[in-house]
Design an enzyme around this catalytic site. Structure first.
Site, PDB file in Angstrom:
ATOM      1  CB  ALA A   1      12.281  -4.089   1.657  1.00  0.00           C
TER       2      ALA A   1
ATOM      3  CB  THR B   1       4.932  -5.266  -2.922  1.00  0.00           C
ATOM      4  OG1 THR B   1       4.886  -4.477  -4.030  1.00  0.00           O
ATOM      5  CG2 THR B   1       6.417  -5.783  -3.681  1.00  0.00           C
ATOM      6  CG  ASP B   2       0.511  -4.441  -6.225  1.00  0.00           C
ATOM      7  OD1 ASP B   2       1.477  -3.872  -6.114  1.00  0.00           O
ATOM      8  OD2 ASP B   2      -0.940  -3.569  -6.309  1.00  0.00           O
TER       9      ASP B   2
ATOM     10  CE  LYS C   1       8.210   5.059  -1.036  1.00  0.00           C
ATOM     11  NZ  LYS C   1       8.823   4.476  -0.135  1.00  0.00           N
ATOM     12  CG  LEU C   2       1.657   9.720  -6.272  1.00  0.00           C
ATOM     13  CD1 LEU C   2       2.104  10.556  -7.823  1.00  0.00           C
ATOM     14  CD2 LEU C   2       0.573   9.023  -7.439  1.00  0.00           C
TER      15      LEU C   2
ATOM     16  CG  PHE D   1       7.219  -4.650   7.884  1.00  0.00           C
ATOM     17  CD1 PHE D   1       5.912  -3.908   7.545  1.00  0.00           C
ATOM     18  CD2 PHE D   1       6.906  -5.068   9.764  1.00  0.00           C
ATOM     19  CE1 PHE D   1       5.252  -4.638   7.694  1.00  0.00           C
ATOM     20  CE2 PHE D   1       5.277  -5.096   9.937  1.00  0.00           C
ATOM     21  CZ  PHE D   1       4.676  -4.960   9.226  1.00  0.00           C
TER      22      PHE D   1
ATOM     23  CE1 TYR E   1       8.020  11.680 -11.221  1.00  0.00           C
ATOM     24  CE2 TYR E   1       7.383   8.457 -11.266  1.00  0.00           C
ATOM     25  CZ  TYR E   1       8.223   9.578 -10.339  1.00  0.00           C
ATOM     26  OH  TYR E   1       8.973  10.466  -9.539  1.00  0.00           O
TER      27      TYR E   1
ATOM     28  CG  ASN F   1      -0.504   7.226 -10.569  1.00  0.00           C
ATOM     29  OD1 ASN F   1      -0.674   6.892  -9.785  1.00  0.00           O
ATOM     30  ND2 ASN F   1       0.980   7.192 -11.713  1.00  0.00           N
TER      31      ASN F   1
ATOM     32  CG  ASP G   1      21.808  -5.713   6.969  1.00  0.00           C
ATOM     33  OD1 ASP G   1      21.172  -5.955   6.294  1.00  0.00           O
ATOM     34  OD2 ASP G   1      22.172  -4.628   6.273  1.00  0.00           O
TER      35      ASP G   1
ATOM     36  N   GLY H   1      10.515   1.817 -17.746  1.00  0.00           N
ATOM     37  CA  GLY H   1       9.796   1.075 -17.613  1.00  0.00           C
ATOM     38  C   GLY H   1       8.641   0.736 -17.003  1.00  0.00           C
TER      39      GLY H   1
HETATM   40  P1  NAD Z   1      10.523   1.794   3.726  1.00  0.00           P
HETATM   41  O1  NAD Z   1      11.087   2.455   2.733  1.00  0.00           O
HETATM   42  O2  NAD Z   1       9.213   3.147   4.661  1.00  0.00           O
HETATM   43  O3  NAD Z   1      10.399   1.579   5.423  1.00  0.00           O
HETATM   44  C1  NAD Z   1      12.031   0.767   5.422  1.00  0.00           C
HETATM   45  C2  NAD Z   1      12.028   0.160   6.850  1.00  0.00           C
HETATM   46  O4  NAD Z   1      13.192  -0.784   6.444  1.00  0.00           O
HETATM   47  C3  NAD Z   1      13.340   1.137   6.849  1.00  0.00           C
HETATM   48  O5  NAD Z   1      12.735   1.709   8.313  1.00  0.00           O
HETATM   49  C4  NAD Z   1      14.402   0.774   6.659  1.00  0.00           C
HETATM   50  O6  NAD Z   1      15.895   1.281   7.425  1.00  0.00           O
HETATM   51  C5  NAD Z   1      14.337  -0.379   6.988  1.00  0.00           C
HETATM   52  N1  NAD Z   1      15.784  -1.376   6.297  1.00  0.00           N
HETATM   53  C6  NAD Z   1      15.932  -1.237   5.005  1.00  0.00           C
HETATM   54  N2  NAD Z   1      16.621  -2.571   4.759  1.00  0.00           N
HETATM   55  C7  NAD Z   1      16.987  -2.665   5.812  1.00  0.00           C
HETATM   56  C8  NAD Z   1      18.278  -3.800   6.509  1.00  0.00           C
HETATM   57  N3  NAD Z   1      18.997  -4.136   5.836  1.00  0.00           N
HETATM   58  N4  NAD Z   1      18.124  -4.470   7.821  1.00  0.00           N
HETATM   59  C9  NAD Z   1      17.364  -3.724   8.785  1.00  0.00           C
HETATM   60  N5  NAD Z   1      16.374  -3.053   8.105  1.00  0.00           N
HETATM   61  C10 NAD Z   1      16.049  -2.010   6.786  1.00  0.00           C
HETATM   62  O7  NAD Z   1       8.791   0.507   3.146  1.00  0.00           O
HETATM   63  P2  NAD Z   1       7.277   1.395   3.472  1.00  0.00           P
HETATM   64  O8  NAD Z   1       6.808   1.028   3.148  1.00  0.00           O
HETATM   65  O9  NAD Z   1       7.206   0.916   4.912  1.00  0.00           O
HETATM   66  O10 NAD Z   1       7.792  -0.921   2.978  1.00  0.00           O
HETATM   67  C11 NAD Z   1       7.615  -1.986   4.224  1.00  0.00           C
HETATM   68  C12 NAD Z   1       7.680  -3.178   3.211  1.00  0.00           C
HETATM   69  O11 NAD Z   1       6.057  -3.480   2.714  1.00  0.00           O
HETATM   70  C13 NAD Z   1       8.554  -4.030   2.228  1.00  0.00           C
HETATM   71  O12 NAD Z   1       9.474  -5.346   2.622  1.00  0.00           O
HETATM   72  C14 NAD Z   1       7.829  -2.955   1.022  1.00  0.00           C
HETATM   73  O13 NAD Z   1       8.402  -3.598  -0.433  1.00  0.00           O
HETATM   74  C15 NAD Z   1       6.497  -3.815   1.032  1.00  0.00           C
HETATM   75  N6  NAD Z   1       5.202  -3.211   0.885  1.00  0.00           N
HETATM   76  C16 NAD Z   1       5.148  -1.918   1.247  1.00  0.00           C
HETATM   77  C17 NAD Z   1       3.849  -1.456  -0.180  1.00  0.00           C
HETATM   78  C18 NAD Z   1       3.779   0.263  -0.118  1.00  0.00           C
HETATM   79  O14 NAD Z   1       3.360   0.473  -0.917  1.00  0.00           O
HETATM   80  N7  NAD Z   1       4.975   1.473   0.488  1.00  0.00           N
HETATM   81  C19 NAD Z   1       3.088  -2.165  -0.143  1.00  0.00           C
HETATM   82  C20 NAD Z   1       3.348  -3.447  -0.114  1.00  0.00           C
HETATM   83  C21 NAD Z   1       4.952  -4.257   0.093  1.00  0.00           C
HETATM   84  O1  DAU Z   2       2.206  -0.959  -5.435  1.00  0.00           O
HETATM   85  C1  DAU Z   2       2.911  -1.300  -4.166  1.00  0.00           C
HETATM   86  C2  DAU Z   2       4.207  -0.699  -3.809  1.00  0.00           C
HETATM   87  O2  DAU Z   2       3.904   0.310  -4.401  1.00  0.00           O
HETATM   88  C3  DAU Z   2       5.558  -0.834  -3.260  1.00  0.00           C
HETATM   89  O3  DAU Z   2       5.810  -2.178  -3.495  1.00  0.00           O
HETATM   90  C4  DAU Z   2       6.371   0.050  -3.417  1.00  0.00           C
HETATM   91  O4  DAU Z   2       6.715   0.224  -1.635  1.00  0.00           O
HETATM   92  C5  DAU Z   2       5.882   1.751  -2.571  1.00  0.00           C
HETATM   93  O5  DAU Z   2       7.109   2.073  -2.967  1.00  0.00           O
HETATM   94  C6  DAU Z   2       4.667   1.642  -3.644  1.00  0.00           C
HETATM   95  O6  DAU Z   2       5.183   1.435  -5.092  1.00  0.00           O
HETATM   96  P1  DAU Z   2       5.344   2.640  -6.195  1.00  0.00           P
HETATM   97  O7  DAU Z   2       5.823   2.833  -7.560  1.00  0.00           O
HETATM   98  O8  DAU Z   2       3.254   2.637  -7.232  1.00  0.00           O
HETATM   99  O9  DAU Z   2       4.307   3.966  -5.836  1.00  0.00           O
HETATM  100  P2  DAU Z   2       5.407   5.482  -6.211  1.00  0.00           P
HETATM  101  O10 DAU Z   2       4.508   6.435  -4.717  1.00  0.00           O
HETATM  102  O11 DAU Z   2       6.255   5.981  -6.201  1.00  0.00           O
HETATM  103  O12 DAU Z   2       4.164   5.602  -7.296  1.00  0.00           O
HETATM  104  C7  DAU Z   2       2.772   5.979  -8.257  1.00  0.00           C
HETATM  105  C8  DAU Z   2       2.434   6.472  -8.541  1.00  0.00           C
HETATM  106  O13 DAU Z   2       2.759   7.504  -9.426  1.00  0.00           O
HETATM  107  C9  DAU Z   2       3.585   4.953  -9.753  1.00  0.00           C
HETATM  108  O14 DAU Z   2       2.841   5.100 -10.771  1.00  0.00           O
HETATM  109  C10 DAU Z   2       4.472   6.591 -10.204  1.00  0.00           C
HETATM  110  C11 DAU Z   2       3.491   7.652 -10.215  1.00  0.00           C
HETATM  111  N1  DAU Z   2       4.303   8.921  -9.858  1.00  0.00           N
HETATM  112  C12 DAU Z   2       5.443   8.658  -8.428  1.00  0.00           C
HETATM  113  C13 DAU Z   2       5.860   9.973  -7.842  1.00  0.00           C
HETATM  114  C14 DAU Z   2       7.202  10.426  -7.355  1.00  0.00           C
HETATM  115  C15 DAU Z   2       4.601  10.367 -10.203  1.00  0.00           C
HETATM  116  O15 DAU Z   2       3.507  10.306 -11.471  1.00  0.00           O
HETATM  117  N2  DAU Z   2       5.176  11.239  -9.851  1.00  0.00           N
HETATM  118  C16 DAU Z   2       5.461  11.383  -8.243  1.00  0.00           C
HETATM  119  O16 DAU Z   2       6.552  12.317  -8.093  1.00  0.00           O
END
Ligand code: NAD
Ligand code: DAU
Length: 372
Positions: A82, A149-150, A214-215, A80, A232, A274, A58, A309
């Site tokens: 989170a 993240t944005d 994720k989507l 990374f 959604y 979306n 952790d 929200g």
């Molecule tokens: P993810 O959920 O796929 O991976 C997160 C990883 O962190 C996992 O491997 C998990 O086991 C590890 N983790 C969680 N809690 C932990 C802890 N307490 N200590 C050590 N490891 C831990 O997430 P992701 O999509 O790969 O995102 C990575 C980073 O990028 C995050 O900080 C997220 O906020 C950021 N981010 C993600 C996106 C996106 O679209 N996915 C976009 C912008 C920023």
């Molecule tokens: O913008 C960056 C963020 O993008 C990251 O910081 C997050 O970690 C990452 O998970 C992602 O967040 P979103 O909430 O935008 O991603 P998600 O894939 O969950 O959803 C994308 C969009 O699609 C959002 O508007 C919700 C919608 N959605 C999502 C799911 C899972 C649906 O309409 N149906 C679905 O089943």
């Protein structure tokens, strides 16, 4: 020289580690708690590779992190780790507060302890580009890069300009609020203690090894399984999409040349509603793996109750990163989404093991630590 990556068994972190070791021999210590989102199978190609060490733990475990830092003496930490899924944060925010806020705080404190123990550079060392330095890390060359993240900027109206780095923070979900808090902590550790930090705020990523909650991966996996594709609300929420490997190249570039204490927004200028994303996935699947009944996968689209929200629109202004550091994404949305769909079609076992929970068995067999 060594890099400490946290969360490197997750979607973006694992892509980063794989890309890093494909082009560099600099070893990576990969600290990951291996929650449901951490999948060591993603890193299977690195098994036996002495340049990569996966440590289950952790970021909030001060004793462990301090020991790893003291033993491996990394020249940078890329954070990374989170909790990352907005829907999960709505149904259970506790883990988001623990990891994203408290965990980041504890990590910053461990890193600060290590950083202040590093030697101060000589005048000649100070003139070198830090990441290219072959010498041991110094207080000047060390970097802590925080991946964010944005979503911290809140939601935009239709005609608002894209988020710049100076946009005010208006996080709306428990997830984005926890990430915003972590960004503030990182900023404060720089301002108060002088910790050499960099922060990146990126838009929505997509690509290989994306967890199918994720989507985009959810739509691919559900479509192939003949299940509904849940959209959604009205499906007109806008996200700005970036291929994961372009995010990784941006992080590498910021690590290499970013100015200390600065924030860099990362995005691909790819705003899409979306419903358009879902329809694009359907069109690609219709072409690459047509349904046996000859109908389109779009028939499986199902409008469902909106996310609580739900932010209406995100858009990233990436001009600072482009102008200052010369970064450009390699993929357009069209090339990136095709690669992504092709990857999921070519890697059914990875998806199957995630869905069946078999990837957790692998973790249980190989790690004795507490599993989330
Ligand atoms: P993810 O959920 O796929 O991976 C997160 C990883 O962190 C996992 O491997 C998990 O086991 C590890 N983790 C969680 N809690 C932990 C802890 N307490 N200590 C050590 N490891 C831990 O997430 P992701 O999509 O790969 O995102 C990575 C980073 O990028 C995050 O900080 C997220 O906020 C950021 N981010 C993600 C996106 C996106 O679209 N996915 C976009 C912008 C920023
Ligand atoms: O913008 C960056 C963020 O993008 C990251 O910081 C997050 O970690 C990452 O998970 C992602 O967040 P979103 O909430 O935008 O991603 P998600 O894939 O969950 O959803 C994308 C969009 O699609 C959002 O508007 C919700 C919608 N959605 C999502 C799911 C899972 C649906 O309409 N149906 C679905 O089943």
């Amino acid at each position: 020289m060594t890099l400490l990556v946290t969360g490197g068994a997750g979607f973006i972190g694992a892509n980063f580690v794989l890309d890093w070791l494909a082009t560099s021999d600099e070893p990576v210590i990969n600290l990951d708690k291996l929650t449901y989102a951490g999948n060591p199978e993603t890193l299977a190609s690195l098994q036996g590779d002495v340049r990569h060490q996966l440590v289950q733990g952790d970021i909030g475990d001060t004793a462990l992190v301090s020991r790893l830092l003291a033993e491996h003496r990394p020249r940078a930490v890329v954070n990374f780790a989170a909790e990352s899924h907005v829907d999960r944060s709505i149904h259970g925010p506790g883990e988001f507060i623990e990891t994203n806020i408290v965990g980041t705080f504890r990590l910053l404190e461990s890193v600060r302890g290590y950083w202040s123990s590093l030697p101060v550079a000589s005048v000649s060392d100070r003139e070198q580009v830090p990441s290219r330095s072959e010498t041991a890390p110094t207080q000047e060359s060390f970097r802590f890069l925080h991946v964010s993240t944005d979503e911290v900027y809140g939601s935009l109206d239709k005609d608002d300009p894209a988020f710049s780095e100076t946009h005010r923070y208006e996080p709306n979900s428990p997830y984005s609020a926890s990430k915003a808090a972590s960004d503030h902590l990182v900023r404060a550790w720089h301002h108060t203690y002088g910790l050499p930090v960099l922060t990146t705020n990126c838009s929505n990523n997509y690509g290989p090894y994306h967890f199918p909650e994720k989507l985009i991966p959810l739509m691919i996996v559900n479509a192939l399984a003949g299940k509904p594709l849940p959209v959604y609300g009205d499906g007109m929420q806008v996200r700005d999409w970036l291929y994961v490997k372009d995010h990784c190249s941006a992080i590498r570039r910021v690590l290499e040349a970013g100015r200390l204490g600065e924030v860099y927004n990362v995005g691909g200028w790819n705003e899409k509603p979306n419903i358009e994303i879902v329809k694009t996935v359907c069109v690609l699947l219709d072409e690459l793996r047509p349904r046996s009944d000859g109908k389109s996968y779009a028939e499986q689209i199902s409008y469902v109750t909106d996310r609580q929200g739900h932010d209406r629109r995100y858009a990233i202004d990436a001009r600072k990163l482009e102008a200052e550091l010369g970064w450009k994404p390699a993929e357009t949305f069209e090339t990136g989404i095709r690669k992504t769909v092709e990857w999921y079609l070519a890697n059914p076992e990875w998806v199957l093991h995630v869905q069946s929970g078999a990837y957790r068995e692998w973790v249980n067999k190989n790690y004795t630590g507490r599993l989330a």
